[in-house]
Write an enzyme that holds these catalytic residues in place. Sequence first.
Site, PDB file in Angstrom:
ATOM      1  N   SER A  87       0.920  -1.247   0.007  1.00  0.00           N
ATOM      2  CA  SER A  87       0.025  -0.014   0.031  1.00  0.00           C
ATOM      3  C   SER A  87       0.797   1.201   0.076  1.00  0.00           C
ATOM      4  CB  SER A  87      -0.841  -0.006   1.129  1.00  0.00           C
ATOM      5  OG  SER A  87      -1.912   0.934   0.999  1.00  0.00           O
ATOM      6  N   HIS A 221      -7.716  -5.522  -0.190  1.00  0.00           N
ATOM      7  CA  HIS A 221      -6.639  -4.701  -0.025  1.00  0.00           C
ATOM      8  C   HIS A 221      -5.512  -5.317   0.933  1.00  0.00           C
ATOM      9  CE1 HIS A 221      -4.468  -0.995  -0.299  1.00  0.00           C
ATOM     10  NE2 HIS A 221      -4.179  -0.752   1.067  1.00  0.00           N
TER      11      HIS A 221
END
Length: 246
Positions: A87, A221
């Site tokens: 991320s 995610h």
Amino acid sequence: MSWTECSEPRPFAAMRLICFPHAGGSSYFFRDWRKGLPEFEVHAVCYPGRADRFGEPTATDLVAMAQEIAEAVRPLTDRPTALFGHSMGAVVAYETARALEATGARLSHLFVSGARAGHLVRRDARAAGMTEESVIATLMELDGTDTELLDHPMFRELILPYVQADFRMLGGYEHRAGALLDCPVTAVAGTSDPRVTTEQVAEWANVTQGPFRQRMVPGGHFYLADSPQYGLIREACADRGETRSR
């Protein structure tokens, strides 16, 4: 002040792996990777303002922070060394790789996980000005934090400030044109990630003149929490061929 943590030094390991946490993350996120990757000496980056660096001010400039990290980890590149970022950590790892290669350091691999390509990240005034409530809404969307924890007063007092600071820092990031990386790059993301598309992941191919791989794996995610990609890391670091797959 130390930029990295290595819970189990392995002076005879064939390779080193330096891991970069997500926004709001700490080195603890990678604490079990030493068990899953016994052939690597695993180091995790410690961002200021949390965990063992809780008393320090949070970083405000992502590129400047990456340059400091590069200076700190350059001695670790005396043996084959790979970077892995998830991320926001993918962007920090990418900028660290750029800084390292600019000084002549050679990297074995760059792994970028759960992130659109660095040159697709745009300065985002909305992200840079996120409130506590909008940060919490984003964390809920990404499903990376327990819902009960988000409502806990201790979370709001101690953790939320540095999560918000990381979001602001990423929102203020601006990609600079420059030389392509020489090292191989592998880009990974979850097929159900609400923030990153397959096409955005594929754009990481354009940051390197070395081999490129793209892998889409089941999950959202934070697929990495349940499915660390140890096999992928081993395979990619062992393969020095000129693969450019998507």
